[in-house]
Design an enzyme around this catalytic site. Structure first.
Site, PDB file in Angstrom:
ATOM      1  CG  ASP A  68      82.705  62.771  67.065  1.00 29.68           C
ATOM      2  OD1 ASP A  68      81.735  62.501  67.795  1.00 29.68           O
ATOM      3  OD2 ASP A  68      82.921  63.919  66.628  1.00 29.68           O
ATOM      4  CG  ASN A 137      87.329  74.260  63.859  1.00 25.91           C
ATOM      5  OD1 ASN A 137      86.259  73.651  63.831  1.00 25.91           O
ATOM      6  ND2 ASN A 137      88.446  73.719  64.318  1.00 25.91           N
ATOM      7  CG  HIS A 139      84.980  70.522  64.372  1.00 24.50           C
ATOM      8  ND1 HIS A 139      85.830  70.867  65.392  1.00 24.50           N
ATOM      9  CD2 HIS A 139      83.802  70.239  64.976  1.00 24.50           C
ATOM     10  CE1 HIS A 139      85.188  70.791  66.548  1.00 24.50           C
ATOM     11  NE2 HIS A 139      83.954  70.414  66.318  1.00 24.50           N
ATOM     12  CD  GLU A 144      89.299  69.915  64.768  1.00 28.03           C
ATOM     13  OE1 GLU A 144      88.638  70.867  64.303  1.00 28.03           O
ATOM     14  OE2 GLU A 144      89.420  69.723  65.985  1.00 28.03           O
TER      15      GLU A 144
HETATM   16  C1  F6R Z   1      80.295  65.846  68.405  1.00 26.90           C
HETATM   17  C2  F6R Z   1      80.804  66.414  67.195  1.00 26.90           C
HETATM   18  C3  F6R Z   1      81.274  67.817  67.096  1.00 26.90           C
HETATM   19  C4  F6R Z   1      80.298  68.823  67.695  1.00 26.90           C
HETATM   20  C5  F6R Z   1      80.843  70.234  67.566  1.00 26.90           C
HETATM   21  C6  F6R Z   1      79.910  71.257  68.168  1.00 26.90           C
HETATM   22  O1  F6R Z   1      79.928  64.486  68.200  1.00 26.90           O
HETATM   23  O2  F6R Z   1      80.859  65.703  66.257  1.00 26.90           O
HETATM   24  O3  F6R Z   1      81.472  68.122  65.732  1.00 26.90           O
HETATM   25  O4  F6R Z   1      79.065  68.701  67.053  1.00 26.90           O
HETATM   26  O5  F6R Z   1      82.078  70.312  68.198  1.00 26.90           O
HETATM   27  O6  F6R Z   1      79.894  71.086  69.538  1.00 26.90           O
HETATM   28  P1  F6R Z   1      78.886  71.915  70.465  1.00 26.90           P
HETATM   29  O7  F6R Z   1      77.527  71.380  70.155  1.00 26.90           O
HETATM   30  O8  F6R Z   1      79.313  71.551  71.871  1.00 26.90           O
HETATM   31  O9  F6R Z   1      79.062  73.338  70.123  1.00 26.90           O
END
Ligand code: F6R
Length: 246
Positions: A68, A137, A139, A144
């Site tokens: 992403d 959440n 995701h 989301e």
């Molecule tokens: C990032 C991504 C997100 C993160 C998620 C967890 O490329 O795709 O899904 O993996 O937000 O983020 P952290 O590791 O910062 O808790």
């Protein structure tokens, strides 16, 4: 099928995750890696860089596709995910940057941006190993919680909880972009293998919901229960609510 590897702490998680990614590269030097940003995989990337420096890992034939990117952030913005990948991995190993792909946040037309990225992923021939973090959440990528699982690359409005969680990386909450381009759920599920990294008490609740709860687009990571080859590497804190179930 989901396998769980419970590790002592963040360092242990990072080492074990990097070992799995490293083994993939050794076994198939022209692997296509699906990569993630966020704070969780940073330690694993550091270990992969060490593996390269020690002569154990060769990235010269690896292709990478990231999950992403924020919509509207150019590659040289230090909060863009391209910048993150370059900083933590690409500039520190011998990967050919022409074989590294991150959605282009500067394509203003969302349909065009998403179509282009789907083509890119397709042209790689398919992801061998997809690395994922998981949001509080549930995701994955920036898919989301929603009423449906969106299949292909899509433009998402980030939820307030994601914006709040990401605000720590920006000067102020107002600076956090509100939209992102993300690989879709089907694209993620098409990967041959999936490696999820999770750490910290804050993820314990969602780890239980995602891997032992109902499969629902309200918890996007729950779809991983249907994938044939998933490994979740987490520390004791993140696994605290599932320790008797694994
Ligand atoms: C990032 C991504 C997100 C993160 C998620 C967890 O490329 O795709 O899904 O993996 O937000 O983020 P952290 O590791 O910062 O808790």
């Amino acid at each position: 099928m989901i396998r769980f590897i419970c590790t002592k702490d963040y360092d242990d998680m990072s080492r074990k995750a990097a070992n799995i990614i490293g083994a993939q590269i050794v076994a198939k030097p022209d692997s296509v890696l699906g990569l993630a940003t966020g704070s969780t995989p940073i330690g694993a990337y550091a270990r992969l860089v060490e593996g390269y420096e020690q002569g154990d890992l060769d990235f010269s034939r690896v292709t990478s596709v990231n999950l992403d990117e924020y919509r509207g952030l150019p590659h040289d913005n230090d909060q863009s995910y391209y910048y993150f990948m370059n900083y933590h991995l690409f500039s520190k190993v011998n990967i050919d940057v022409n074989n590294t792909y991150v959605p282009d946040g500067m394509i203003a037309d969302a349909d065009e941006a998403c179509k282009k990225y789907d083509e890119i992923v397709k042209n790689t021939g398919g992801v061998d190993l997809q690395l994922l973090g998981m949001g509080h959440n549930g995701h994955i990528g920036f898919n989301e919680p929603s009423d449906v699982f969106v299949k292909g690359t899509n433009c998402v409005n980030l939820t307030q909880s994601t914006i709040d969680a990401n605000a720590r990386f920006f000067a102020s909450k107002e600076d956090v972009p509100t939209q992102a381009y993300t690989m879709g759920i089907q694209t993620i599920m098409n990967a041959k293998k999936i490696l999820v990294v999770v750490n910290g008490e804050g993820k314990a609740d969602i780890v239980k919901k995602a891997f032992f709860g109902d499969i629902t687009p309200q918890v996007p990571a729950s779809i991983l229960q249907l994938h044939p080859d998933v490994i979740v590497v987490g520390d004791e804190a993140a696994f605290s609510q599932i320790k008797d179930m694994i």
